[in-house]
Design a protein around this motif. Structure first.
Motif, mmCIF file in Angstrom:
data_model
loop_
_atom_site.group_PDB
_atom_site.id
_atom_site.type_symbol
_atom_site.label_atom_id
_atom_site.label_comp_id
_atom_site.label_asym_id
_atom_site.label_seq_id
_atom_site.Cartn_x
_atom_site.Cartn_y
_atom_site.Cartn_z
ATOM 1 N N ALA A 139 16.835 28.750 30.283
ATOM 2 C CA ALA A 139 16.669 28.512 28.848
ATOM 3 C C ALA A 139 16.250 27.066 28.585
ATOM 4 O O ALA A 139 15.360 26.810 27.762
ATOM 5 N N ILE A 140 16.868 26.117 29.296
ATOM 6 C CA ILE A 140 16.501 24.706 29.164
ATOM 7 C C ILE A 140 15.016 24.516 29.482
ATOM 8 O O ILE A 140 14.277 23.828 28.763
ATOM 9 N N GLY A 141 14.578 25.132 30.583
ATOM 10 C CA GLY A 141 13.179 25.006 30.987
ATOM 11 C C GLY A 141 12.222 25.565 29.957
ATOM 12 O O GLY A 141 11.178 24.969 29.654
ATOM 13 N N LYS A 142 12.570 26.736 29.403
ATOM 14 C CA LYS A 142 11.719 27.359 28.379
ATOM 15 C C LYS A 142 11.629 26.468 27.142
ATOM 16 O O LYS A 142 10.557 26.298 26.556
ATOM 17 N N GLN A 170 21.869 35.435 20.073
ATOM 18 C CA GLN A 170 21.795 33.985 19.904
ATOM 19 C C GLN A 170 23.162 33.331 20.045
ATOM 20 O O GLN A 170 23.268 32.200 20.522
ATOM 21 N N SER A 171 24.213 34.045 19.670
ATOM 22 C CA SER A 171 25.553 33.463 19.774
ATOM 23 C C SER A 171 25.944 33.242 21.231
ATOM 24 O O SER A 171 26.631 32.261 21.554
ATOM 25 N N GLN A 172 25.490 34.114 22.137
ATOM 26 C CA GLN A 172 25.782 33.913 23.564
ATOM 27 C C GLN A 172 25.022 32.713 24.106
ATOM 28 O O GLN A 172 25.546 31.948 24.926
ATOM 29 N N LEU A 173 23.798 32.518 23.632
ATOM 30 C CA LEU A 173 23.018 31.336 24.003
ATOM 31 C C LEU A 173 23.738 30.065 23.554
ATOM 32 O O LEU A 173 23.892 29.117 24.329
ATOM 33 N N ILE A 174 24.194 30.055 22.309
ATOM 34 C CA ILE A 174 24.922 28.902 21.769
ATOM 35 C C ILE A 174 26.187 28.642 22.576
ATOM 36 O O ILE A 174 26.519 27.494 22.897
ATOM 37 N N HIS A 175 26.888 29.700 22.938
ATOM 38 C CA HIS A 175 28.135 29.569 23.701
ATOM 39 C C HIS A 175 27.879 28.916 25.056
ATOM 40 O O HIS A 175 28.659 28.058 25.497
ATOM 41 N N ASP A 176 26.773 29.292 25.724
ATOM 42 C CA ASP A 176 26.450 28.682 27.018
ATOM 43 C C ASP A 176 26.127 27.195 26.869
ATOM 44 O O ASP A 176 26.539 26.370 27.691
ATOM 45 N N PHE A 177 25.392 26.842 25.826
ATOM 46 C CA PHE A 177 25.067 25.434 25.603
ATOM 47 C C PHE A 177 26.340 24.624 25.352
ATOM 48 O O PHE A 177 26.493 23.520 25.868
ATOM 49 N N LYS A 178 27.244 25.176 24.574
ATOM 50 C CA LYS A 178 28.516 24.492 24.312
ATOM 51 C C LYS A 178 29.315 24.362 25.606
ATOM 52 O O LYS A 178 29.961 23.341 25.856
ATOM 53 N N HIS A 179 29.290 25.413 26.417
ATOM 54 C CA HIS A 179 30.064 25.429 27.662
ATOM 55 C C HIS A 179 29.560 24.378 28.649
ATOM 56 O O HIS A 179 30.355 23.634 29.248
ATOM 57 N N PHE A 180 28.240 24.294 28.816
ATOM 58 C CA PHE A 180 27.685 23.426 29.857
ATOM 59 C C PHE A 180 27.453 21.992 29.407
ATOM 60 O O PHE A 180 27.625 21.058 30.196
ATOM 61 N N ILE A 181 27.034 21.779 28.150
ATOM 62 C CA ILE A 181 26.680 20.416 27.732
ATOM 63 C C ILE A 181 27.337 19.992 26.421
ATOM 64 O O ILE A 181 27.081 18.897 25.926
ATOM 65 N N ASN A 182 28.188 20.861 25.876
ATOM 66 C CA ASN A 182 28.909 20.543 24.635
ATOM 67 C C ASN A 182 27.958 20.162 23.496
ATOM 68 O O ASN A 182 28.256 19.296 22.676
ATOM 69 N N LEU A 183 26.799 20.800 23.479
ATOM 70 C CA LEU A 183 25.832 20.638 22.399
ATOM 71 C C LEU A 183 25.318 22.008 21.993
ATOM 72 O O LEU A 183 25.235 22.919 22.830
ATOM 73 N N GLN A 213 15.646 13.746 24.890
ATOM 74 C CA GLN A 213 15.026 12.592 25.529
ATOM 75 C C GLN A 213 16.057 11.708 26.235
ATOM 76 O O GLN A 213 15.709 10.887 27.079
ATOM 77 N N ASP A 214 17.337 11.859 25.882
ATOM 78 C CA ASP A 214 18.396 11.064 26.521
ATOM 79 C C ASP A 214 19.161 11.842 27.577
ATOM 80 O O ASP A 214 20.212 11.421 28.045
ATOM 81 N N ILE A 215 18.618 12.997 27.958
ATOM 82 C CA ILE A 215 19.306 13.872 28.894
ATOM 83 C C ILE A 215 18.546 13.931 30.208
ATOM 84 O O ILE A 215 17.325 14.102 30.236
ATOM 85 N N CYS A 216 19.292 13.773 31.294
ATOM 86 C CA CYS A 216 18.709 13.779 32.645
ATOM 87 C C CYS A 216 19.128 15.049 33.366
ATOM 88 O O CYS A 216 20.296 15.417 33.365
ATOM 89 N N GLN A 217 18.162 15.719 33.994
ATOM 90 C CA GLN A 217 18.456 16.917 34.775
ATOM 91 C C GLN A 217 18.374 16.567 36.246
ATOM 92 O O GLN A 217 17.310 16.239 36.764
ATOM 93 N N ALA A 218 19.522 16.639 36.936
ATOM 94 C CA ALA A 218 19.555 16.256 38.347
ATOM 95 C C ALA A 218 19.012 17.345 39.247
ATOM 96 O O ALA A 218 18.415 17.076 40.274
#
Length: 274
Positions: free
Chosen positions: A215-218, A243-256, A266-271
């Motif tokens: 999802a991040i890549g898309k 969409q709510s499941q998408l939002i839940h994953d974003f909150k889970h992984f990056i709290n956004l 622009q302030d986020i780095c993907q390792a």
């Protein structure tokens, strides 16, 4: 991540073929400005070793614990985003372990419930403190990486055959645990336990993470084309129920939320090199 040639440098360094099952890449960053630079590191499900050669850098965990990096620390597997701050004069070199590589070095897949620790605490000798002192005397970043790779050879154990199957399983339409259990004649429970022991996370956890990274890549592709993000399209293409499941994953992984990710990406780095 954006960089300013006058103040903040950051780039990736690839690894030679000999080490492609051990490290995904090395990452270098330095802050030559007069002000601290803070970035957010996306979860990568990799364990990282951070060497610091300048002023102390700082890590801020998802629960707001702040840790200073003096010479060297280990962190991971990184399952949620965290912030790091490079103070003026800070210079870091990060080794990104791939799959079960950290287990092959240390005989364990994670340390202290994912809290940062000094790698010497995982070994019977203080070899990483000695390594830091050698590296600190080397000027070129590529030369530092070459020295780390040479240093690693005696400590690296051969990869377990089942771990290799797990690491190289690429068919997203099949259950890796079930497929490899059938292929090797082992129980699914045994494969599950080995996955957790050698990688530091379950196959279910990493499957969820891969969906999130897709999802991040898309989203990033859409942003590069200067178009508006169609969230229903992201949901459909990445295998979310809604969409709510998408939002839940974003909150889970990056709290956004996804929309806040777009605003601050622009302030986020993907390792991860996925």
């Amino acid at each position: 991540m954006k960089s300013d040639d006058q103040t903040y440098h950051n780039y990736r360094l690839p690894v030679p073929k000999e080490f492609e099952t051990v490290f995904s890449h090395f990452y270098f960053a330095e802050n030559n400005s007069k002000d601290p630079v803070t970035k957010t590191l996306l979860p990568s499900f990799q364990t990282i070793m951070v060497f610091n050669f300048g002023t102390k850098a700082r890590l801020i965990s998802s629960v707001q614990n702040e840790i200073e990096i003096d010479k060297c620390i280990v962190l991971g597997p990184i399952k949620s985003a965290f912030e790091y701050t490079l103070t003026p004069g800070a210079q870091i070199l990060v080794a990104n372990f791939k799959d079960d590589a950290f287990y092959r070095f240390f005989g364990k897949a994670f340390l202290s419930d994912h809290l940062p620790t000094h790698p010497d605490e995982a070994m019977e000798e203080n070899c990483f403190t000695c390594l830091w002192h050698h590296l600190n005397g080397i000027i070129g970043i590529s030369d530092k990486v070459d020295f780390i790779l040479d240093f690693c050879r005696p400590y690296l154990k051969l990869q377990d055959s089942t771990s290799a199957l797990l690491a190289n399983f690429k068919d997203d339409t099949l259950n890796p645990i079930q497929s490899i259990a059938e292929e090797t004649g082992q129980t699914e429970r045994n494969i599950q336990l080995m996955h957790k022991k050698h990688f530091g996370y379950s196959a279910k956890e990493v499957s969820r993470y891969k969906r999130f990274i897709k999802a991040i890549g898309k989203i990033q592709q859409v942003l590069l084309s200067s178009k508006n993000v169609d969230w229903f399209e992201i949901v459909d293409e990445c295998g979310y129920y809604d969409q709510s499941q998408l939002i839940h994953d974003f909150k889970h992984f990056i709290n956004l939320s996804p929309k806040h990710f777009v605003r601050f990406q622009q302030d986020i780095c993907q390792a991860s090199a996925e």
